[in-house]
Design a protein around this motif. Structure first.
Motif, PDB file in Angstrom:
ATOM      1  N   ASN A  45     -62.530 -13.359  49.164  1.00 56.17           N
ATOM      2  CA  ASN A  45     -61.974 -12.031  49.824  1.00 56.17           C
ATOM      3  C   ASN A  45     -62.276 -12.335  51.414  1.00 56.17           C
ATOM      4  N   TYR A  46     -61.461 -13.209  52.073  1.00 56.60           N
ATOM      5  CA  TYR A  46     -61.467 -13.545  53.317  1.00 56.60           C
ATOM      6  C   TYR A  46     -60.994 -12.472  54.335  1.00 56.60           C
ATOM      7  N   ASN A  47     -61.579 -12.890  55.474  1.00 56.45           N
ATOM      8  CA  ASN A  47     -61.028 -11.607  56.627  1.00 56.45           C
ATOM      9  C   ASN A  47     -59.807 -12.422  57.462  1.00 56.45           C
ATOM     10  N   LEU A  48     -59.773 -13.712  57.327  1.00 56.33           N
ATOM     11  CA  LEU A  48     -58.963 -14.459  58.015  1.00 56.33           C
ATOM     12  C   LEU A  48     -59.246 -16.062  57.690  1.00 56.33           C
ATOM     13  N   VAL A  49     -57.915 -16.794  57.701  1.00 55.92           N
ATOM     14  CA  VAL A  49     -57.884 -18.172  57.195  1.00 55.92           C
ATOM     15  C   VAL A  49     -57.258 -18.982  58.605  1.00 55.92           C
ATOM     16  N   LEU A  50     -58.122 -20.017  58.702  1.00 53.02           N
ATOM     17  CA  LEU A  50     -57.460 -20.920  59.771  1.00 53.02           C
ATOM     18  C   LEU A  50     -57.008 -22.118  58.957  1.00 53.02           C
ATOM     19  N   LEU A  51     -55.692 -22.396  58.874  1.00 50.25           N
ATOM     20  CA  LEU A  51     -54.869 -23.275  58.161  1.00 50.25           C
ATOM     21  C   LEU A  51     -54.306 -24.418  58.788  1.00 50.25           C
ATOM     22  N   ASP A  52     -54.652 -25.558  58.521  1.00 47.76           N
ATOM     23  CA  ASP A  52     -53.925 -26.752  59.069  1.00 47.76           C
ATOM     24  C   ASP A  52     -52.697 -26.865  58.272  1.00 47.76           C
ATOM     25  N   VAL A  53     -51.588 -27.443  59.191  1.00 47.20           N
ATOM     26  CA  VAL A  53     -50.354 -27.456  58.527  1.00 47.20           C
ATOM     27  C   VAL A  53     -50.083 -28.968  57.759  1.00 47.20           C
ATOM     28  N   MET A  54     -50.780 -29.993  58.309  1.00 37.96           N
ATOM     29  CA  MET A  54     -50.612 -31.475  57.635  1.00 37.96           C
ATOM     30  C   MET A  54     -51.952 -31.640  56.740  1.00 37.96           C
ATOM     31  N   LEU A  55     -51.716 -31.473  55.397  1.00 33.70           N
ATOM     32  CA  LEU A  55     -52.935 -31.598  54.333  1.00 33.70           C
ATOM     33  C   LEU A  55     -52.660 -32.119  53.255  1.00 33.70           C
ATOM     34  N   PRO A  56     -53.786 -32.820  52.782  1.00 38.55           N
ATOM     35  CA  PRO A  56     -53.622 -33.446  51.363  1.00 38.55           C
ATOM     36  C   PRO A  56     -53.365 -32.518  50.263  1.00 38.55           C
ATOM     37  N   GLY A  57     -52.611 -32.830  49.380  1.00 39.07           N
ATOM     38  CA  GLY A  57     -52.957 -31.966  48.216  1.00 39.07           C
ATOM     39  C   GLY A  57     -51.725 -30.991  48.238  1.00 39.07           C
ATOM     40  N   MET A  58     -51.392 -30.333  49.427  1.00 34.13           N
ATOM     41  CA  MET A  58     -50.540 -29.272  49.588  1.00 34.13           C
ATOM     42  C   MET A  58     -50.114 -28.868  51.011  1.00 34.13           C
ATOM     43  N   SER A  59     -49.274 -28.625  51.585  1.00 31.57           N
ATOM     44  CA  SER A  59     -49.110 -28.643  52.994  1.00 31.57           C
ATOM     45  C   SER A  59     -49.505 -27.180  53.241  1.00 31.57           C
ATOM     46  N   GLY A  60     -50.003 -26.870  54.590  1.00 33.20           N
ATOM     47  CA  GLY A  60     -50.382 -25.617  54.914  1.00 33.20           C
ATOM     48  C   GLY A  60     -49.063 -24.587  55.002  1.00 33.20           C
ATOM     49  N   PHE A  61     -47.845 -24.997  55.093  1.00 29.38           N
ATOM     50  CA  PHE A  61     -46.728 -24.235  54.759  1.00 29.38           C
ATOM     51  C   PHE A  61     -46.694 -23.618  53.550  1.00 29.38           C
ATOM     52  N   ASP A  62     -46.749 -24.653  52.465  1.00 31.02           N
ATOM     53  CA  ASP A  62     -46.780 -24.257  51.113  1.00 31.02           C
ATOM     54  C   ASP A  62     -47.845 -23.229  50.814  1.00 31.02           C
ATOM     55  N   VAL A  63     -49.193 -23.413  51.440  1.00 32.82           N
ATOM     56  CA  VAL A  63     -50.389 -22.752  51.063  1.00 32.82           C
ATOM     57  C   VAL A  63     -49.909 -21.448  51.435  1.00 32.82           C
ATOM     58  N   CYS A  64     -49.508 -21.070  52.883  1.00 34.88           N
ATOM     59  CA  CYS A  64     -49.082 -19.874  53.270  1.00 34.88           C
ATOM     60  C   CYS A  64     -48.043 -19.218  52.491  1.00 34.88           C
ATOM     61  N   LYS A  65     -47.083 -19.978  51.895  1.00 36.55           N
ATOM     62  CA  LYS A  65     -45.993 -19.299  51.215  1.00 36.55           C
ATOM     63  C   LYS A  65     -46.564 -18.797  50.066  1.00 36.55           C
ATOM     64  N   LYS A  66     -47.358 -19.539  49.266  1.00 35.06           N
ATOM     65  CA  LYS A  66     -48.032 -19.053  47.978  1.00 35.06           C
ATOM     66  C   LYS A  66     -48.759 -18.042  48.106  1.00 35.06           C
ATOM     67  N   THR A  67     -49.722 -17.955  49.196  1.00 34.43           N
ATOM     68  CA  THR A  67     -50.454 -16.857  49.522  1.00 34.43           C
ATOM     69  C   THR A  67     -49.736 -15.574  49.797  1.00 34.43           C
ATOM     70  N   ARG A  68     -48.878 -15.507  50.555  1.00 34.82           N
ATOM     71  CA  ARG A  68     -47.922 -14.403  50.550  1.00 34.82           C
ATOM     72  C   ARG A  68     -47.144 -13.922  49.251  1.00 34.82           C
ATOM     73  N   ALA A  69     -46.815 -14.976  48.686  1.00 31.01           N
ATOM     74  CA  ALA A  69     -46.070 -14.665  47.166  1.00 31.01           C
ATOM     75  C   ALA A  69     -46.976 -14.223  46.351  1.00 31.01           C
ATOM     76  N   ALA A  70     -48.292 -14.431  46.310  1.00 28.03           N
ATOM     77  CA  ALA A  70     -49.442 -13.681  45.615  1.00 28.03           C
ATOM     78  C   ALA A  70     -49.826 -12.045  46.057  1.00 28.03           C
ATOM     79  N   ASP A  71     -49.010 -11.832  47.064  1.00 34.86           N
ATOM     80  CA  ASP A  71     -49.244 -10.327  47.870  1.00 34.86           C
ATOM     81  C   ASP A  71     -50.762 -10.287  48.312  1.00 34.86           C
ATOM     82  N   ILE A  72     -51.213 -11.414  48.950  1.00 29.01           N
ATOM     83  CA  ILE A  72     -52.411 -11.375  49.578  1.00 29.01           C
ATOM     84  C   ILE A  72     -52.000 -11.484  51.025  1.00 29.01           C
TER      85      ILE A  72
END
Length: 226
Positions: A45-72
């Motif tokens: 239950n975070y108040n803010l996320v600092l998210l790098d774009v170039m990441l191992p495992g999953m890109s920051g873009f994909d993390v952002c997209k999946k976060t919003r798709a989860a209605d967060i």
């Protein structure tokens, strides 16, 4: 105390951000992989996320997209060493609230964090002034909205900002460039898709079957009709 998640694989950068944010009084959690960061976002239950774009495992873009798709709707600031305009636009279209290109000023980043947290904080009191816009009642003080049944309506901070700007100019035509300059304030070449995607989301929330409140003025921009 606001809780911030840093998703960053560069250890020196992550440690520096963590130490400075903790010094500022924030509770800080970290992840060094995109997939691990997403798990923490979905379970925390975070108040803010600092998210790098170039990441191992999953890109920051994909993390952002999946976060919003989860209605967060937790505010997200993207961090990247890439400065291409296309990357900036893509990040915003995927639901990021802000975008900082490395190397960046720590003072500037802290200022942006404080602004976003201040906008996101608080809750609507029963006696708060609520403005009725189509199908919802909205408070631009606390950044919360309610439907006709008094149930909360989830909206991102950028949706609130765009709606606020349209509301403050209701009945007048505003261009896409105006919205980008006023809401994001970023120095990049704007594209129509960035604003258009947010307008579609807003229409889905405020329009009634009888009335469309955000009118498209073809070739120019948009106009809010209350």
């Amino acid at each position: 105390m606001s809780k911030i998640l840093i998703v960053e694989d560069e250890q020196a950068m992550m440690i520096g951000l963590r130490d400075n944010l903790e010094f500022e009084g924030y509770e800080v959690h970290t992840a060094d992989r995109g997939d691990d960061g997403l798990k923490k976002i979905l379970s925390g239950n975070y108040n803010l996320v600092l998210l790098d774009v170039m990441l191992p495992g999953m890109s920051g873009f994909d993390v952002c997209k999946k976060t919003r798709a989860a209605d967060i709707e937790t505010p997200i600031i993207l961090l990247t060493a890439r400065g291409e305009e296309l990357d900036k636009v893509l990040g915003l279209e995927l639901g990021a609230d802000d975008y900082v290109t490395k190397p960046f000023s720590l003072r500037e980043l802290l200022a942006r964090i404080k602004v976003i947290l201040r906008r996101a904080g608080g809750s609507v009191q029963k006696d708060a002034d609520l403005i009725t816009i189509g199908n919802i009642r909205v408070s631009f003080e606390s950044y919360e909205a309610f439907n006709a049944s008094d149930e909360p309506v989830k909206m991102s901070h950028k949706e609130f900002e765009i709606l606020h700007y349209l509301c403050s100019h209701h009945g007048k035509i505003v261009t896409r460039d105006d919205i980008l300059d006023q809401v994001w304030g970023m120095d990049y070449q704007p594209t129509s898709r960035t604003v258009d995607n947010f307008i579609v989301r807003l229409r889905n929330k405020i329009d009634t079957p009888e009335n469309q409140h955000i009118i498209t003025v073809h070739g120019v921009g948009y106009k809010l009709v209350l």
